[in-house]
Design a protein around this motif. Structure first.
Motif, PDB file in Angstrom:
ATOM      1  N   ALA A 183       8.289  -7.145  20.833  1.00  0.00           N
ATOM      2  CA  ALA A 183       9.168  -7.972  19.875  1.00  0.00           C
ATOM      3  C   ALA A 183       9.711  -7.413  18.560  1.00  0.00           C
TER       4      ALA A 183
ATOM      5  N   GLU B 279      17.020  -9.980  21.288  1.00  0.00           N
ATOM      6  CA  GLU B 279      15.938  -9.783  21.225  1.00  0.00           C
ATOM      7  C   GLU B 279      15.619 -10.251  22.685  1.00  0.00           C
TER       8      GLU B 279
ATOM      9  N   VAL C 157       7.428 -14.839  22.889  1.00  0.00           N
ATOM     10  CA  VAL C 157       7.429 -15.523  21.764  1.00  0.00           C
ATOM     11  C   VAL C 157       6.384 -14.939  21.067  1.00  0.00           C
TER      12      VAL C 157
ATOM     13  N   TRP D 262      13.853 -14.098  24.262  1.00  0.00           N
ATOM     14  CA  TRP D 262      13.928 -15.429  23.542  1.00  0.00           C
ATOM     15  C   TRP D 262      14.802 -16.464  24.240  1.00  0.00           C
TER      16      TRP D 262
ATOM     17  N   PHE E 199       9.170 -22.626  21.045  1.00  0.00           N
ATOM     18  CA  PHE E 199      10.270 -21.822  21.789  1.00  0.00           C
ATOM     19  C   PHE E 199      10.967 -23.167  22.244  1.00  0.00           C
TER      20      PHE E 199
END
Length: 206
Positions: free
Chosen positions: A25, A37, A101, A40, A112
């Protein structure tokens, strides 16, 4: 002369260190490597069903939040279908059913947004209740931990779930069930994961 044999010794056991965020991450660790990213966006913009937020904290045996955790999540869509060739059917365009995450470095909170999954078929078992599968890694954990998150407003489905019913004691099953609330018109499910001590979360040997 016989050829000399070189044997490799087993390396020392190590836990996930601070570099896990850089590799998995990087954006959250302050490295602008990817344009977007990875992991996500779990459900994608075309996902059907109820939009929800899931949030919580990973708590150690002393009751303190752990602030360098990474979680991966897998889920079915609202029809109970996974984004996999053997997932049971087609899914919406852009639905990944997978996400990644990390916890906030200051508070230890993670969160999330996704869609609430539907009931899905299990392997060699009956229909499973709506759930999220979670994998947790952090410093101090030698092997990633697997657990599940169920929904407290799915009482009937939960009572029939073959995996949840493998947990013998009801108070232990309750560690796998998230509590529903509402914030700004969106359902919010709270799911704290306790690694040790009283009310330790049930983890599965996967």
């Amino acid at each position: 002369m016989p050829q000399e044999l070189n044997y490799l010794r087993e390396s020392a056991s190590q836990t996930a260190g601070p570099y896990v965020h850089i590799g998995l991450a990087p954006g959250a660790a302050g490295f602008d490597i990817y344009g977007k990213e990875l992991g996500w966006d779990i459900a994608g913009p075309n996902a059907k069903g109820e939009k929800i937020r899931v949030e919580g904290c990973v708590i150690d045996g002393m009751g303190a939040p752990i602030k360098d955790v990474m979680l991966e999540v897998w889920q079915a869509n609202t029809d109970g279908v996974y984004a996999h060739p053997e997932g049971g059917g087609p899914v919406e365009e852009g639905f990944r059913g997978w996400g990644r995450v990390i916890t906030d470095f200051d508070t230890g909170e993670w969160a999330f947004e996704t869609v609430k999954p539907g009931r899905c078929a299990g392997r060699n078992v009956g229909a499973q209740a709506p759930h999220l599968s979670l994998w947790i890694v952090a410093r101090g954990i030698n092997i990633g931990l697997h657990t599940r998150m169920y929904f407290d407003d799915e009482g009937e489905a939960n009572s029939e779930d073959p995996v949840l019913n493998l947990v013998e004691w009801e108070n232990r099953r309750s560690t796998l069930i998230a509590k529903r609330a509402e914030r700004d018109g969106m359902p919010v499910y709270r799911f704290d994961i306790r690694l040790q001590g009283e009310d330790e979360t049930v983890f599965f040997d996967v």
